[in-house]
Design a protein around this motif. Sequence first.
Motif, PDB file in Angstrom:
ATOM      1  N   THR A   1      50.535  33.104  47.076  1.00 24.88           N
ATOM      2  CA  THR A   1      49.424  32.904  46.136  1.00 24.88           C
ATOM      3  C   THR A   1      48.138  32.655  46.914  1.00 24.88           C
ATOM      4  N   HIS A   2      47.019  32.860  46.240  1.00 18.29           N
ATOM      5  CA  HIS A   2      45.696  32.646  46.849  1.00 18.29           C
ATOM      6  C   HIS A   2      44.835  31.957  45.810  1.00 18.29           C
ATOM      7  N   ALA A   3      44.417  30.729  46.105  1.00 20.64           N
ATOM      8  CA  ALA A   3      43.615  29.957  45.149  1.00 20.64           C
ATOM      9  C   ALA A   3      42.138  30.289  45.329  1.00 20.64           C
ATOM     10  N   GLY A   4      41.767  31.510  44.929  1.00 21.40           N
ATOM     11  CA  GLY A   4      40.371  31.951  45.073  1.00 21.40           C
ATOM     12  C   GLY A   4      39.405  31.104  44.274  1.00 21.40           C
ATOM     13  N   GLU A   5      39.912  30.422  43.243  1.00 25.53           N
ATOM     14  CA  GLU A   5      39.036  29.567  42.438  1.00 25.53           C
ATOM     15  C   GLU A   5      38.513  28.365  43.226  1.00 25.53           C
TER      16      GLU A   5
END
Lengths: 378, 378
Positions: free
Chosen positions: A170-174
């Motif tokens: 996953t990538h927490a771009g937020e």
Amino acid sequence: MDLASLSTPSLILDHARFRKNVDRVYAKLLRHPGVSLRPHLKTVKSIDAAREIIRYGLNKATVSTLQEAEYFAENGVTDILYAVAAAPAKLDRIGRLIDAGVRMCVVVDDIGVARSVTEWARGRERPIGVMIEIDSDGHRSGVTPEDEKLIKIADALGAKEGVDFVGVMTHAGESYRCKTREAIADMAERERSGAVGAADRIRRAGIACNEVSVGSTPTFLFAKHLEGVTEARVGVAYLNDLTMTGLGVCGLEDIAISVLATIIGHQRDKNRIIVDAGWMALSSDCSAPSQRIFAGLGVVADIGGRIIPGLGVLSANQEHGIISSADGGALDFAGLPVGGRLRIYPNHACATAAAFREYKVVTSGDEVVATWSRCAGW
Amino acid sequence: MDLASLSTPSLILDHARFRKNVDRVYAKLLRHPGVSLRPHLKTVKSIDAAREIIRYGLNKATVSTLQEAEYFAENGVTDILYAVAAAPAKLDRIGRLIDAGVRMCVVVDDIGVARSVTEWARGRERPIGVMIEIDSDGHRSGVTPEDEKLIKIADALGAKEGVDFVGVMTHAGESYRCKTREAIADMAERERSGAVGAADRIRRAGIACNEVSVGSTPTFLFAKHLEGVTEARVGVAYLNDLTMTGLGVCGLEDIAISVLATIIGHQRDKNRIIVDAGWMALSSDCSAPSQRIFAGLGVVADIGGRIIPGLGVLSANQEHGIISSADGGALDFAGLPVGGRLRIYPNHACATAAAFREYKVVTSGDEVVATWSRCAGW
């Protein structure tokens, strides 16, 4: 060659700052035993930079395009995660890298694509790695940890011939929208718990799920703990930019790249200086507009990289940058003569660096000590 | 090769639209006897495109970088205006082109640079062309027609050994902010009268000033007359983009480039589709934000280039484009399957095309009939 004799615009990499940024990532990693690093090379796009980032053998790396995968594989990187959801039409190109001995891993968040990958992989000599992309923050792609599709996709991938179902990523771009370090730490926990929770659901369904990969520069640097995580990915942390400064992730003195420009005009009546770096060199992209520390395209420094307080690139055309003072104060035209040189720290390192095919590397002083190539395109 | 089998993202050029755009520029030119065309090649950056734009011999062209000048000169273009104010440090590189037989012309708006050019040119075998940049609209660079510096600069350049003082040039970049065709026509007249007025002042001072060069795509296309003008420059007119559509300069059906992308994900709960064209492929630049016809990075069409009403790229990350409906209407996920292909019309042709090293040229239908190279960098 020194900075005064380079053609402009040129992309300058401050090697001391770059090394300090690399060290910082490793120092953070030491706080998370059991977590290995898979640097995202989409920012640097350079094997020379990668050799300093991936210190202990050119293994684990993350890329954003197959062109990057091919470039880094040709230059000795052996274990590559292609972190953009795979399209079935791209599998044959990925297969050629696998046949050449590279461990390639793709990500999927769609049951149809998972089945296409499984079908494509059947009977192949070397397996393709696959991870399920988890949407931990509503940012972009992936299946949420609770989504009923999660187990269906895992089931389509687990224990299939030619498929090495590796785990979840996953990538927490937020995190780029966070306003405080506490908010970033909370986002890091949301990212971690989302990915670990998804992995646990898959395991409870009886499917092996070894890897739990997370990462964005802000969340990795401010995560309180990474329990259950096996791998972290960061990209912009190695170069930094004004967005990272605005987020509180780094200081201005940690930004390792800048664009060298020549002053080509004075507009005294408008209190403006024109330089030969426009949006083509600086990029118009601002990775997190809400985090801008300056309402323009970059912060201005002298040729030695020392910031000139209050000076910024207010706007730009293709090959013209328009510099003025942020507060309307009168410019020192005599100190900024036509033909003189400036360095501009960018909003978004990934976007600015993408305009260039190489880095001119400087240490202390003005001398260019190396030229590092970059890859580009798809 | 057809559009369904190209790798994505790719840059598509619709040849029929491109030819129509080229024809339109020539048709407008016929209304202005005595005006010759010097196309700005900073948009297309392709010799293949230039061969169709510069129809009657590969002569007069405008460029924005010395890399473009070298690329087009190597490919047979003989008469080049480098339309960004010259820095003295660039003269030796320009001199090599002149020595190779290219007629090179630079622009200056600074007395110090004018003197540097004159000093540099003294004793050279072939002259360097020089034009004075006029600021006709307060947009960016140049001296205003009334500025006392104008005659001083002309005097520094006129009748000097090695210098061919050609005349004056201006670019009404402010035309991109106009709201109506009448406003564009007014801006065209301001551009024309400013340049002609500056030339007249220079002539009254006893200095020869033959050429009066004007041009932006909007002003050239909507100028009522170009009395006193000898040369016009246009660049984006050959490709067009959403900014030109927003300005009323062209229709959506006149946009000749688009980015081919693959659908890589469905986010049904968010009513979004993810494609493999992010800001790296589309560019975040919007040449005239006030003229946007869509608050995003592009308008979406099917693989045949037919616009899908209401669909746009709302936002983007490096290699992800997020597509949704502008009005919030439910997407037709079944009609837009993962693995399917779309074409995206860009906000700013110069910026979007710059991400690619080639155009894939299509005529009617899906077949790629040619690949046209592009130059890049500085």
